[in-house]
Design an enzyme around this catalytic site. Structure first.
Site, mmCIF file in Angstrom:
data_model
loop_
_atom_site.group_PDB
_atom_site.id
_atom_site.type_symbol
_atom_site.label_atom_id
_atom_site.label_comp_id
_atom_site.label_asym_id
_atom_site.label_seq_id
_atom_site.Cartn_x
_atom_site.Cartn_y
_atom_site.Cartn_z
ATOM 1 N N HIS A 22 -68.384 46.452 66.385
ATOM 2 C CA HIS A 22 -69.120 47.253 65.415
ATOM 3 C C HIS A 22 -68.212 47.477 64.213
ATOM 4 O O HIS A 22 -67.004 47.654 64.355
ATOM 5 C CB HIS A 22 -69.527 48.592 66.020
ATOM 6 C CG HIS A 22 -70.534 48.457 67.118
ATOM 7 N ND1 HIS A 22 -71.869 48.259 66.880
ATOM 8 C CD2 HIS A 22 -70.398 48.467 68.469
ATOM 9 C CE1 HIS A 22 -72.517 48.164 68.026
ATOM 10 N NE2 HIS A 22 -71.647 48.286 69.016
ATOM 11 N N CYS A 34 -72.778 46.502 59.679
ATOM 12 C CA CYS A 34 -73.325 46.070 60.973
ATOM 13 C C CYS A 34 -74.734 45.515 60.793
ATOM 14 O O CYS A 34 -75.077 44.467 61.358
ATOM 15 C CB CYS A 34 -73.371 47.226 61.967
ATOM 16 S SG CYS A 34 -71.916 47.335 63.028
#
Length: 110
Positions: A22, A34
């Site tokens: 992430h 993301c």
């Protein structure tokens, strides 16, 4: 941090890619880095599987995406797959340029 690994054969053609992690650019649900990488990489799988009808082996999970193409593709399908895959690489490079602390890209010849 998002880590994207692109695996190429001896001809330089992409046969597998993996994206994991992430970005942590912002809170979950508000992280544009993301979201950009996820949308780009998932669209590639849609293009390969649904548009080009290539039977790829793929897995998508939270913070993880892996895709492997079959080795036996005819010349036309390979050219089409190359266009889709190389566009993804250009997109990831572009995102990495804008957010270098949040995206890493590794290209490996196997």
């Amino acid at each position: 941090m998002i880590k994207a690994v692109i695996r190429r054969d001896s001809k330089g053609q992409i046969f597998e890619f993996e994206i994991k992690g992430h970005a942590n650019y912002a809170q979950h649900g508000e992280d544009i880095v993301c979201a950009a990488v996820s949308a780009l990489s998932q669209t590639v799988i849609i293009g390969l599987c649904d548009y080009l009808n290539i039977k790829c082996d793929f897995k998508i999970d939270s913070g993880y995406l892996h895709c492997k193409l079959p080795f036996e593709l005819d010349k036309q399908k390979r050219l089409q797959a190359d266009a889709v895959l190389e566009t993804m690489v250009l997109g990831i490079k572009n995102i990495k340029e804008g957010y270098p602390s949040f995206v890493k890209l590794y290209e490996k010849e196997v």
